[in-house]
Design a protein around this motif. Sequence first.
Motif, PDB file in Angstrom:
ATOM      1  N   LEU A 140       0.833  -1.205   0.000  1.00 59.39           N
ATOM      2  CA  LEU A 140       0.000   0.000   0.000  1.00 59.39           C
ATOM      3  C   LEU A 140       0.865   1.251   0.000  1.00 59.39           C
ATOM      4  N   ASP A 141       1.980   1.223   0.715  1.00 59.54           N
ATOM      5  CA  ASP A 141       2.909   2.355   0.706  1.00 59.54           C
ATOM      6  C   ASP A 141       3.412   2.629  -0.705  1.00 59.54           C
ATOM      7  N   ILE A 142       3.740   1.567  -1.426  1.00 62.48           N
ATOM      8  CA  ILE A 142       4.297   1.722  -2.773  1.00 62.48           C
ATOM      9  C   ILE A 142       3.252   2.298  -3.728  1.00 62.48           C
ATOM     10  N   ILE A 143       2.024   1.792  -3.676  1.00 58.87           N
ATOM     11  CA  ILE A 143       1.021   2.240  -4.650  1.00 58.87           C
ATOM     12  C   ILE A 143       0.492   3.631  -4.343  1.00 58.87           C
ATOM     13  N   SER A 144       0.733   4.150  -3.118  1.00 58.48           N
ATOM     14  CA  SER A 144       0.210   5.467  -2.760  1.00 58.48           C
ATOM     15  C   SER A 144       1.302   6.495  -2.551  1.00 58.48           C
ATOM     16  N   SER A 145       2.544   6.152  -2.897  1.00 56.14           N
ATOM     17  CA  SER A 145       3.661   7.079  -2.703  1.00 56.14           C
ATOM     18  C   SER A 145       3.574   8.241  -3.677  1.00 56.14           C
ATOM     19  N   GLN A 146       4.009   9.446  -3.227  1.00 58.46           N
ATOM     20  CA  GLN A 146       4.052  10.590  -4.129  1.00 58.46           C
ATOM     21  C   GLN A 146       5.076  10.355  -5.223  1.00 58.46           C
ATOM     22  N   ARG A 147       4.743  10.784  -6.422  1.00 58.75           N
ATOM     23  CA  ARG A 147       5.642  10.595  -7.559  1.00 58.75           C
ATOM     24  C   ARG A 147       5.309  11.605  -8.645  1.00 58.75           C
ATOM     25  N   ASP A 148       6.275  11.860  -9.499  1.00 56.37           N
ATOM     26  CA  ASP A 148       6.088  12.788 -10.612  1.00 56.37           C
ATOM     27  C   ASP A 148       5.357  12.055 -11.732  1.00 56.37           C
ATOM     28  N   MET A 149       4.141  12.498 -12.034  1.00 48.23           N
ATOM     29  CA  MET A 149       3.348  11.867 -13.099  1.00 48.23           C
ATOM     30  C   MET A 149       2.805  12.949 -14.026  1.00 48.23           C
ATOM     31  N   ILE A 150       3.707  13.801 -14.505  1.00 44.69           N
ATOM     32  CA  ILE A 150       3.308  14.906 -15.364  1.00 44.69           C
ATOM     33  C   ILE A 150       2.665  14.368 -16.630  1.00 44.69           C
ATOM     34  N   ASP A 151       1.547  14.952 -17.003  1.00 50.78           N
ATOM     35  CA  ASP A 151       0.837  14.491 -18.194  1.00 50.78           C
ATOM     36  C   ASP A 151       0.149  15.685 -18.838  1.00 50.78           C
ATOM     37  N   SER A 152      -0.007  15.626 -20.124  1.00 50.91           N
ATOM     38  CA  SER A 152      -0.667  16.703 -20.847  1.00 50.91           C
ATOM     39  C   SER A 152      -2.179  16.636 -20.607  1.00 50.91           C
ATOM     40  N   LEU A 153      -2.784  17.802 -20.344  1.00 48.27           N
ATOM     41  CA  LEU A 153      -4.234  17.891 -20.164  1.00 48.27           C
ATOM     42  C   LEU A 153      -4.890  18.566 -21.365  1.00 48.27           C
ATOM     43  N   LYS A 154      -4.149  18.610 -22.483  1.00 47.25           N
ATOM     44  CA  LYS A 154      -4.650  19.309 -23.667  1.00 47.25           C
ATOM     45  C   LYS A 154      -6.000  18.772 -24.115  1.00 47.25           C
ATOM     46  N   ASN A 155      -6.165  17.462 -24.118  1.00 43.20           N
ATOM     47  CA  ASN A 155      -7.407  16.855 -24.603  1.00 43.20           C
ATOM     48  C   ASN A 155      -8.300  16.357 -23.474  1.00 43.20           C
ATOM     49  N   TYR A 156      -8.012  16.839 -22.249  1.00 47.82           N
ATOM     50  CA  TYR A 156      -8.778  16.369 -21.090  1.00 47.82           C
ATOM     51  C   TYR A 156     -10.118  17.086 -21.028  1.00 47.82           C
ATOM     52  N   THR A 157     -11.165  16.347 -20.761  1.00 50.41           N
ATOM     53  CA  THR A 157     -12.503  16.911 -20.579  1.00 50.41           C
ATOM     54  C   THR A 157     -12.889  16.775 -19.117  1.00 50.41           C
ATOM     55  N   PHE A 158     -13.189  17.889 -18.483  1.00 55.13           N
ATOM     56  CA  PHE A 158     -13.541  17.826 -17.070  1.00 55.13           C
ATOM     57  C   PHE A 158     -14.894  17.137 -16.894  1.00 55.13           C
ATOM     58  N   PRO A 159     -14.974  16.191 -15.967  1.00 50.98           N
ATOM     59  CA  PRO A 159     -16.239  15.488 -15.748  1.00 50.98           C
ATOM     60  C   PRO A 159     -17.222  16.352 -14.975  1.00 50.98           C
ATOM     61  N   GLU A 160     -18.482  16.032 -15.110  1.00 55.50           N
ATOM     62  CA  GLU A 160     -19.492  16.704 -14.298  1.00 55.50           C
ATOM     63  C   GLU A 160     -19.440  16.128 -12.887  1.00 55.50           C
ATOM     64  N   ILE A 161     -19.302  16.995 -11.896  1.00 52.86           N
ATOM     65  CA  ILE A 161     -19.216  16.563 -10.511  1.00 52.86           C
ATOM     66  C   ILE A 161     -20.497  16.963  -9.789  1.00 52.86           C
ATOM     67  N   ALA A 162     -21.177  15.992  -9.238  1.00 45.05           N
ATOM     68  CA  ALA A 162     -22.438  16.255  -8.553  1.00 45.05           C
ATOM     69  C   ALA A 162     -22.200  17.121  -7.315  1.00 45.05           C
ATOM     70  N   PRO A 163     -23.159  17.984  -6.990  1.00 46.58           N
ATOM     71  CA  PRO A 163     -23.030  18.806  -5.777  1.00 46.58           C
ATOM     72  C   PRO A 163     -22.841  17.916  -4.550  1.00 46.58           C
ATOM     73  N   SER A 164     -22.034  18.387  -3.620  1.00 42.73           N
ATOM     74  CA  SER A 164     -21.806  17.607  -2.404  1.00 42.73           C
ATOM     75  C   SER A 164     -21.605  18.560  -1.234  1.00 42.73           C
ATOM     76  N   GLU A 165     -21.402  17.979  -0.063  1.00 38.53           N
ATOM     77  CA  GLU A 165     -21.185  18.774   1.134  1.00 38.53           C
ATOM     78  C   GLU A 165     -19.702  19.014   1.386  1.00 38.53           C
ATOM     79  N   VAL A 166     -18.860  18.658   0.431  1.00 40.55           N
ATOM     80  CA  VAL A 166     -17.420  18.840   0.601  1.00 40.55           C
ATOM     81  C   VAL A 166     -17.048  20.307   0.388  1.00 40.55           C
TER      82      VAL A 166
END
Length: 248
Positions: free
Chosen positions: A144-170
């Motif tokens: 679990l430590d390995i899969i959740s460790s901070q790491r550099d994962m730079i990626d292009s967001l040029k073609n990224y589409t933001f999802p619709e996020i339902a209203p919440s109490e956050v």
Amino acid sequence: MMLVEADLTNFKLFDRSLRIINFAELEAKKTNKIVYPIHLLIGTSLERTGVCAELFINYPYLFDVLIERAKNMNFDFDEQGILFHPISMNISLTTKQVLENAYRRMKRFNQVYINEGILIKALLDLKDPATNSIIEGLDVSKILDIISSQRDMIDSLKNYTFPEIAPSEVIYRKAEQDDAAALELFVKKEFGNRWLAAIENGFQEEDIPIYVADENGMIVGFACFDVVRRKKDYLVQWVHPYQSVFMV
């Protein structure tokens, strides 16, 4: 709490997660042609890129251990299994539970992809005798430590589409000194100790470079910048348990 029925056509899987599933199918063909959780674990150990590569480097004998345990498992050769997208082969009920648990974790943290971290976490959280026998003696906390460790994962967001996020109490807000203890407990529980140094660095700054997601007074996520090894110009995207972390 009512469980959400998982429909795997409603979201996308990262390519790495799909490759893990493909590897799992190949391993299942060697037994009774039904995909069990152990086949997913073996698939994870065969997918040696990204987080899975780190897992292989730090746990190089995991594949051999899993193969040996698969040989000793008493598979039910009369079991027919069930069809479940996106796996082309039939899967066991326990594998269906893993995928549905991964789906619920993805939805809980407003994600649109199931990544390998979510998949592995859902598998390790499965409480059934067969799965317990698979992971018995393994250093689960290390995994679990390995899969959740901070790491550099730079990626292009040029073609990224933001999802619709339902209203919440956050509520998303800047962290205060009073949040330190609660945030450190949250980080330790969900990510292990590897994030603690970064969080402690942030709280030592006069202008705390940390933001938290607050749901009814409970911290459910965080973001921070300029805290990894105290370097400037490092930004960490909103971090939920077993979500991919991006630093730019």
